[in-house]
Design a protein around this motif. Structure first.
Motif: not given
Length: 416
Positions: A237-263
């Motif tokens: 659900r978070w951040y659209g939930g469309d991640q690769p099948e092999w993914g274990a984490g990602y850093a996503i741009n939320v604007g304002g110079g910020h990226h958030e990490v999702v595990l």
């Protein structure tokens, strides 16, 4: 093997409600109407003024800790959702909140009801951060004090008023209850079901942040690293939930110079691999620009730097991805770097090999030329969007064709 599971989400990567007490300008839909202005436009502008006043009241309530007042701008049916969001935002230590209509309201099809996009800007923990923007669709019933009737969750979008390259899907605090811990350099959050795992995660993330701080390509280190641990439902659900099948984490741009990490789910059970994962993803946060405009040909460079951070100075011989990298290199790798980005459904072992090639190629740049020039090359390609062929002569003193062959030879030698 952790390296096989790391992924970066870029270019899809930003959303709730309310006006704020801040000097930051968002939008100015409520300027005075011209005497010759179309009556419909003038009416819409007046509605925007009244909605803005409500958003300002809501922002003051959020920053002041008044849960009831935060929800009071909405119709009764919407208030439970607003109270849940209030709790999540307060847990995240919101320090700035401002909302403004993004353009003029339009008729919602019923008398007295209006639709309008609202842009919100927010900060967490840090009082004077550069706010992240987000846009959501809303519906209001007009009156002396308009009432919010509908609040949609944010959706992935290519642009946010032209200010940066898009916003992700629904943010964690839009859709989940949250438990949060804040340290010196890192904020960690998850759902209440994982509350007991947060102290250990925070300790390890703080250690990873010290490494990530040394991977700032330009400017300064992030004012705060934001790490969200997702359960199975949240991962979808978070951040659209469309991640690769092999993914274990990602850093996503939320604007304002910020990226958030999702595990991803179960990554907290990786043992030492979790430390590598955290260093990798936080290095993305430290190294990536706010404008996500590069193309897939730069994937090897972006992931190579992050893998180098994940390895944290260990010898090449100890790199966990050497075996799958060897298999990929000996199978059919053509020595090129610009086509390494794996497909979302690629086999795990192939993905591990792709990451391994990226790591070894970047490792060669660092070993031969030093971090300063390797970072300069990263900046030229990822920030300035210059093709490698235009930059290697001035940075490394040789052609890209020559340097690419050199990197390929280094990779092949490392996996023998």
């Amino acid at each position: 093997m952790v390296a096989a599971l790391l992924t970066l989400s870029v270019g899809v990567p930003v959303v709730l409600l309310a006006g704020g007490a801040s000097d930051v300008e968002v939008g100015e839909p409520a300027t005075a109407a011209s005497p010759t202005e179309n009556p419909t436009t003038a009416a819409a502008r007046q509605v925007a003024e009244r909605i803005t006043a409500q958003l300002d009241k809501q922002a003051a309530a959020l920053l002041g800790g008044d849960r009831s007042a935060f929800a009071a701008i909405a119709a009764t049916a919407v208030r439970p959702e607003l109270r849940r969001r209030f709790d999540a935002l307060r847990a995240l230590r919101v320090t700035h909140w401002q909302g403004r209509p993004s353009g003029l309201p339009t008729s919602a099809g019923r008398a007295g009801e209006w639709r309008v996009s609202i842009e919100f800007r927010y900060c967490f923990v840090v009082p004077n951060c550069q706010p992240s923007p987000m846009v959501v669709e809303t519906r209001w019933r007009d009156g002396a004090e308009p009432r919010l009737l509908t609040l949609l969750k944010s959706k992935s979008s290519a642009t946010v008023n032209g200010r940066y390259n898009g916003q992700p899907g629904a943010l964690p605090w839009e859709v989940s209850k949250l438990a949060v811990l804040v340290g010196k350099r890192v904020m960690v959050a998850s759902t209440p079901a994982h509350r007991d795992r947060l102290p250990g995660l925070l300790k390890r993330a703080e250690a990873a942040a010290k490494v990530a701080d040394t991977y700032v390509v330009t400017g300064t280190a992030p004012d705060l690293y934001r790490v969200f641990y997702a359960g199975r439902k949240e991962w979808e659900r978070w951040y659209g939930g469309d991640q690769p099948e092999w993914g274990a984490g990602y850093a996503i741009n939320v604007g304002g110079g910020h990226h958030e990490v999702v595990l991803a789910p179960e990554t907290l059970d990786y043992g030492p691999g979790l430390d590598e994962l955290l260093r990798h993803e936080l290095a993305h946060t430290a190294s990536l620009p706010d404008k996500d405009y590069w193309d897939n040909s730069a994937w090897w460079l972006i992931e190579g730097l992050a893998e180098h951070a994940g390895a944290d100075g260990q010898s090449v011989a100890r790199y966990e991805g050497l075996v799958p990298t060897r298999r990929l290199v000996q199978d059919d790798w053509n020595g090129k770097l610009d086509k390494l980005m794996p497909a979302d459904d690629a086999p795990h072992e192939q993905v591990a090999g792709n990451y391994g090639i990226a790591y070894l190629a970047f490792r060669h740049l660092v070993d031969r030329f030093g971090e300063e020039r390797a970072f300069a090359f990263f900046k030229a390609v990822v920030y300035d969007l210059r093709p490698p062929a235009q930059t290697t002569e001035e940075i490394f003193g040789q052609s890209w064709a020559s340097l690419r062959k050199e990197c390929a030879a280094y990779v092949r030698k490392a996996v023998r």
